[in-house]
Every structure is written in C-alpha cells, then in structure tokens.
Design a protein around this motif. Structure first.
Motif, PDB file in Angstrom:
ATOM      1  N   VAL A   2      -2.935   0.418   7.424  1.00 55.37           N
ATOM      2  CA  VAL A   2      -1.472   0.420   7.484  1.00 55.37           C
ATOM      3  C   VAL A   2      -1.001   0.693   8.916  1.00 55.37           C
ATOM      4  CG1 VAL A   2       0.594   1.718   6.798  1.00 55.37           C
ATOM      5  CG2 VAL A   2      -1.078   1.010   5.070  1.00 55.37           C
ATOM      6  N   THR A  16       0.827  -1.205   0.000  1.00 54.15           N
ATOM      7  CA  THR A  16       0.000   0.000   0.000  1.00 54.15           C
ATOM      8  C   THR A  16       0.861   1.255   0.000  1.00 54.15           C
ATOM      9  OG1 THR A  16      -1.807  -1.129   1.152  1.00 54.15           O
ATOM     10  CG2 THR A  16      -1.771   1.271   1.282  1.00 54.15           C
ATOM     11  N   LEU A  17       1.904   1.251   0.824  1.00 56.12           N
ATOM     12  CA  LEU A  17       2.806   2.401   0.871  1.00 56.12           C
ATOM     13  C   LEU A  17       3.482   2.631  -0.475  1.00 56.12           C
ATOM     14  CD1 LEU A  17       4.512   1.797   4.357  1.00 56.12           C
ATOM     15  CD2 LEU A  17       2.891   3.610   3.781  1.00 56.12           C
ATOM     16  N   THR A  55      -4.927   6.677  -2.126  1.00 53.90           N
ATOM     17  CA  THR A  55      -5.029   5.836  -0.920  1.00 53.90           C
ATOM     18  C   THR A  55      -5.780   6.619   0.143  1.00 53.90           C
ATOM     19  OG1 THR A  55      -2.905   4.810  -1.456  1.00 53.90           O
ATOM     20  CG2 THR A  55      -3.729   4.505   0.779  1.00 53.90           C
ATOM     21  N   ARG A  69      -7.460   2.668   3.949  1.00 54.81           N
ATOM     22  CA  ARG A  69      -6.231   1.888   3.796  1.00 54.81           C
ATOM     23  C   ARG A  69      -5.103   2.449   4.642  1.00 54.81           C
ATOM     24  NH1 ARG A  69      -5.090   0.281  -2.370  1.00 54.81           N
ATOM     25  NH2 ARG A  69      -5.804   2.388  -2.839  1.00 54.81           N
ATOM     26  N   TRP A  70      -5.041   3.793   4.811  1.00 53.31           N
ATOM     27  CA  TRP A  70      -4.010   4.340   5.701  1.00 53.31           C
ATOM     28  C   TRP A  70      -4.232   3.877   7.136  1.00 53.31           C
ATOM     29  CZ3 TRP A  70       0.239   5.258   3.697  1.00 53.31           C
ATOM     30  CH2 TRP A  70       0.425   6.004   2.533  1.00 53.31           C
ATOM     31  N   SER A  71      -5.493   3.785   7.540  1.00 53.77           N
ATOM     32  CA  SER A  71      -5.787   3.290   8.894  1.00 53.77           C
ATOM     33  C   SER A  71      -5.353   1.836   9.042  1.00 53.77           C
ATOM     34  CB  SER A  71      -7.290   3.419   9.183  1.00 53.77           C
ATOM     35  OG  SER A  71      -7.703   4.769   9.141  1.00 53.77           O
TER      36      SER A  71
END
Length: 301
Positions: A137, A118-119, A129, A133-135
């Motif tokens: 991660v 994802t990063l 993103t 999705r950041w959550s």
C-alpha cells in the motif's frame, strides 16, 4: 436453469487470458472515446446513459444464449440497487478522470484501486492485513506521488482528486460485489446494474440530452458497445480461469490507453509517469498475489 458455477466450468487459462485482454482493450477504447465525445460537446451524463442503454441488449442477449433469460431472477434487488448507486458514482468519476487528465495518467491512477481495497478490507471488514500488504500500500501511494509530482504542477489537482476518488469508489464496489457474489452469478450482477441505472440516468437526460451529428452518435454507439462487450468478456474469462490468472491482464490497459492517446492526441507520458506506474502496478500485483496465497485451499471434489 441456474448458471453453472465456476467449479463446474472448464479450466481454460489461455482462453481466459485472451478474453480478459479483449475486455481490457474494449475498456481502453471506451474511456478514450468518452474523452473524444466530450471534446465534441457530449455531456458526461449522455455518455453514461448511452454506455448503459446500448450495453443492456448486448448483455441480455449474451445471458439469454448462455444461462437462459430466466437466470436473471433475483431475490436481492435491494443489494443490486446499492451496487448500482455506488457503481454509477464510480463510473461517473472514472469518465470525468479521463476528461480531466490525459488517458495514460487517468488509467495509471486508476490502478490504485487494489490499494484502496486493502485499506477498506482492513478498516471495514476487519480483515487481517500483515506487513506485506501494508508495505505494498505504501509503495503504491509512493508511486502516485512520483507520478503526479505535486511540486511540479504537471497535473490539474482536480483531475488527480477525481481519479483517486474513482479508484476509491471502485474499491467500495468490490466490497459490495463480494457480498453479492455469494448468491448471484456475474451475469446477473451485470444485468441488474445496467438495468437499474437507466431510470435515474433517463431522468438526468431530460436536462442534459442533446442532438448530435452522425460522427458524435457513432462515438456514443462505440461507448455503449465497447462497454457491453468488455463486461461479457470479463465474465466469460472468469468462467474459464480464476481471478488470480486473469487479473494481471488488467494492467495491460496502460499500454493500450497510452498507444491510443499517442495516436489520437500525440501525448506520450513523462518518465515520472512510467516510474510511478511501475510502482503502482507492482504494488497492485503484489497485493493480488498475497490474497491468492492467503486464500484457503479449494475443497477437493
């Protein structure tokens, strides 16, 4: 004859799930066997070489009996070579992580691969993103912290660093595979990765190859065969169902690897390992689900 496209393949989700489970079990056996071979004095270069050399005839035989030997032709040998370099780096780091850490710990940290993916997608491919999705991660990395507990000194720092590096490099491989997959079938990608890795590994064997007893040769044979069967089953699974169906089966590897580690070495993960694993696995599954939801609908026939 070109290989059949996934859209032309029969949709058999139960068969796909079964094949993916076989693949995951074979990979668990392979990684645990690498640790056993290391204890018998096998250099990691030897494990890598026999993993590829013994898998090649298995993979080629499978391709020849399914899509035909002619299907291995490619016009993108340079991209295959790039994939080989990155892929072999990732395999080396994965092997080392199972040597430096207990199997359950190594496999759990390996589950951070979708997080790194994802990063990389956001930073390199500039893919949108969102907060979801950041959550995921952040939760995944929290799981790593809970599992490793840096203040407690339960895990060797070098082992954790190698395992995280392996997950990062594997995520890099996924970006290259995404590009290769536009024109190449999975079987062709596996074949050229295996074949192109043998010359550099063969050169390294001049310095690290050794004679072994029969039991150790048996372990090396198991590494190669289990790895080759795993690749075939993974490819076959994707011919019968989409990634979103079979991907969750990958997380069952923590069960098989933990059971093997307990049966062979008597190791059982600590409570914090299970809690961290739940957070990491949950974040990975959520990322996979979000990608599935956000994917454009397949064109109707």
């Amino acid at each position: 004859m070109p290989p059949p496209s996934p859209s032309n393949s029969p949709h058999r989700p139960l068969a796909a799930i079964g094949l993916r489970l076989v693949a995951v079990i074979c990979l668990s056996v392979m990684f645990v066997t690498v640790r056993l071979a290391d204890a018998r004095g096998v250099h990691v270069v030897e494990s890598l070489f026999y993993r590829q050399a013994l898998a090649l005839p298995v993979v080629f035989a499978w391709i020849a009996t399914t899509t035909g030997a002619g299907s291995i032709r490619t016009r993108r040998i340079g991209v295959h070579a790039t994939r080989m370099v990155i892929g072999m780096t990732g395999m080396l780091l994965n092997f080392l992580s199972y040597i430096l850490l207990l199997p359950a710990e190594a496999v759990t940290i390996g589950f951070t691969m979708p997080i790194f993916g994802t990063l990389l997608s956001a930073l390199i491919l500039r893919e949108a993103t969102g907060i979801h999705r950041w959550s995921a991660v952040l939760i995944g990395f929290l799981g790593v912290i809970v599992m490793v507990r840096p203040d407690a000194g339960h895990f060797p720092a070098i082992g954790v660093a190698v395992a995280l590096s392996a997950a990062f490099v594997t995520a890099c491989v996924s970006l290259v595979l995404r590009e290769l997959g536009r024109t190449e079938s999975a079987g062709v990608i596996v074949f050229w990765f295996t074949l192109l890795s043998l010359p550099p590994l063969g050169a390294a064997m001049l310095f690290h190859g050794q004679a072994h007893d029969a039991a150790t040769w048996g372990l090396l044979l198991l590494i190669g065969l289990s790895g080759g069967i795993a690749q075939i089953c993974m490819t076959a699974a994707l011919r019968r169902a989409p990634v979103s169906v079979v991907l969750p089966m990958d997380y069952s590897s923590i069960v098989w690897t933990t059971l093997l580690g307990w049966a062979i070495w008597g190791n059982w993960p600590m409570a914090t390992t299970w809690i961290g694993a739940a957070l990491i696995v949950g974040s990975g599954l959520y990322i996979a689900w979000r990608e599935h939801v956000r994917a454009p609908p397949a064109p109707s026939a």
